[in-house]
Design a protein around this motif. Structure first.
Motif, short mmCIF file in Angstrom:
data_model
loop_
_atom_site.label_atom_id
_atom_site.label_comp_id
_atom_site.label_asym_id
_atom_site.label_seq_id
_atom_site.Cartn_x
_atom_site.Cartn_y
_atom_site.Cartn_z
N THR A 77 7.03 -3.19 -5.01
CA THR A 77 6.33 -2.33 -3.74
C THR A 77 7.23 -1.78 -3.16
O THR A 77 6.81 -1.52 -1.84
N HIS A 78 8.56 -1.85 -2.64
CA HIS A 78 9.17 -2.10 -1.44
C HIS A 78 10.61 -2.51 -1.59
O HIS A 78 10.76 -4.06 -2.71
N ALA A 79 11.76 -2.50 -1.07
CA ALA A 79 13.11 -2.68 -1.71
C ALA A 79 13.24 -4.11 -0.86
O ALA A 79 14.16 -3.82 -0.36
N ALA A 81 14.16 -7.97 -0.87
CA ALA A 81 15.08 -8.86 -1.15
C ALA A 81 14.13 -10.15 -2.41
O ALA A 81 13.93 -10.49 -3.70
N ASP A 82 12.63 -9.92 -1.87
CA ASP A 82 11.99 -11.05 -2.69
C ASP A 82 10.39 -10.42 -3.67
O ASP A 82 9.96 -11.08 -4.03
N HIS A 83 11.36 -9.17 -3.89
CA HIS A 83 10.70 -8.42 -4.14
C HIS A 83 10.62 -7.85 -5.52
O HIS A 83 10.26 -7.15 -6.45
N PHE A 84 12.49 -7.65 -5.80
CA PHE A 84 12.48 -6.63 -6.96
C PHE A 84 14.03 -7.46 -7.47
O PHE A 84 14.46 -7.11 -8.53
N ALA A 201 0.83 -5.38 -0.94
CA ALA A 201 2.50 -5.54 -0.66
C ALA A 201 2.40 -6.30 0.31
O ALA A 201 2.00 -6.94 0.84
N ASP A 202 3.49 -6.32 1.09
CA ASP A 202 3.39 -6.71 2.19
C ASP A 202 2.93 -5.77 3.77
O ASP A 202 3.23 -6.24 5.10
N ALA A 203 1.79 -5.05 3.12
CA ALA A 203 1.78 -4.17 4.29
C ALA A 203 0.66 -5.40 4.62
O ALA A 203 0.19 -5.71 5.71
N GLY A 239 1.38 -9.45 -1.05
CA GLY A 239 2.62 -9.50 -1.33
C GLY A 239 3.22 -11.23 -1.17
O GLY A 239 3.83 -11.97 -1.46
N HIS A 240 2.48 -12.17 -0.29
CA HIS A 240 2.84 -13.15 0.09
C HIS A 240 0.87 -13.80 -0.08
O HIS A 240 -0.16 -13.54 0.33
N ASP A 241 1.03 -15.00 -0.02
CA ASP A 241 -0.14 -16.20 -0.25
C ASP A 241 -1.55 -15.98 -1.08
O ASP A 241 -1.34 -15.25 -1.90
ZN LIG Z 1 8.08 -10.68 1.26
#
Ligand SMILES: [Zn+2]
Ligand SMILES: [Zn+2]
Length: 263
Positions: A77-79, A81-84, A201-203, A239-241
């Motif tokens: 989803t995006h660059a 550190a916690d996602h790839f 994602a983190d949106a 992306g979280h929760d």
């Molecule tokens: Zn995140």
């Protein structure tokens, strides 16, 4: 420094919807503990994001997939550190062109919170997370002798670049790519219209949103939230929760749009 305990299994897995399993890393600091979603298609499986890469992810997924012989794609989803972290383990890597350079050559990152810039700590405090002041970014090691200082983010080039409106088709399950910038300039989510499932994602996730760091834009974020809150959403997989529904999505979007209107 006291030694960390050894975790009993690194990843958590919970089937949340037909075809979709939520994967978590419970021993990663809550701020950096991102969700991964395994989506099982008829022809291909896909992991949406790949966590921190503390331990190999693909063997774990192969152990829970209905058919581990099927190909599996990695959608990032995006660059951040916690996602790839485990993206490099997958042969097919999908992301947006804006984030592709960062995914190929990630900036340096460590598991030592003392390496987090003070400016970002201040943003976390302002958002409501509080300062990250744990000894490490993880509260257990995956196995005895794990070298916390040796961990690093591994980059890899993308094999498929996707833009807003592109379709990711796994066979029997297809979703539309949504360009959702703001928290990150090249962030993408997924919209599975048939079931009203939004991969936010983190949106959008059910916790404090982060929009103040370098590379982020409140103006872009506002446009993204206006678009997402208008979708006929049944469930948001952030992306979280934890997952949440349309009412919470609208409430959250209105809250942040009000804040940003005053900026
Ligand atoms: Zn995140
Ligand atoms: Zn992020």
């Amino acid at each position: 420094m006291a030694e960390l305990p050894v975790a009993h299994g690194w990843y958590g897995a919970e089937k949340i919807l037909p075809r979709i399993t939520r994967i978590t890393e419970p021993h990663v600091h809550p701020v950096y503990s991102a969700n991964m979603y395994l989506v099982e298609g008829d022809a291909v499986d896909m992991i949406v994001d790949s966590g921190m890469g503390i331990v190999p992810l693909k063997p774990f997924l192969d152990g829970i997939r209905t058919d581990a012989a099927k190909p599996i794609w990695c959608f990032t989803t995006h660059a951040h550190a916690d996602h790839f972290g485990a993206m490099h383990e997958f042969d097919t890597r999908i992301a947006h062109p804006i984030d592709a350079p960062d995914l190929e050559a990630p900036s340096e990152y460590t598991l030592d919170p003392k390496d987090i810039p003070e400016s970002f700590q201040q943003i976390l405090i302002e958002c409501g997370y509080g300062r990250i002041d744990t000894p490490w970014m993880i509260d257990a090691v995956p196995y005895q002798g794990y070298d916390l200082r040796a961990w690093t983010l591994k980059g890899a080039p993308q094999t498929r670049l996707v833009e807003d409106g592109d379709i990711v088709d796994l066979g029997g399950w297809a979703a539309e790519v949504l360009f959702v910038p703001g928290h990150d300039a090249g962030q993408i989510g997924l919209w599975h219209a048939e079931s009203g499932t939004l991969f936010g994602a983190d949106a959008v996730y059910d916790g404090p949103l982060i929009w103040q760091a370098p590379g982020m834009s409140a103006a872009d974020y506002a446009a993204t939230l206006k678009r997402l809150m208008a979708l006929p959403v049944e469930v948001v997989l952030g992306g979280h929760d934890d997952p949440f529904g349309k009412a919470r999505l609208v409430e959250m979007c209105e809250h942040y749009l009000a804040i940003w209107a005053d900026l």
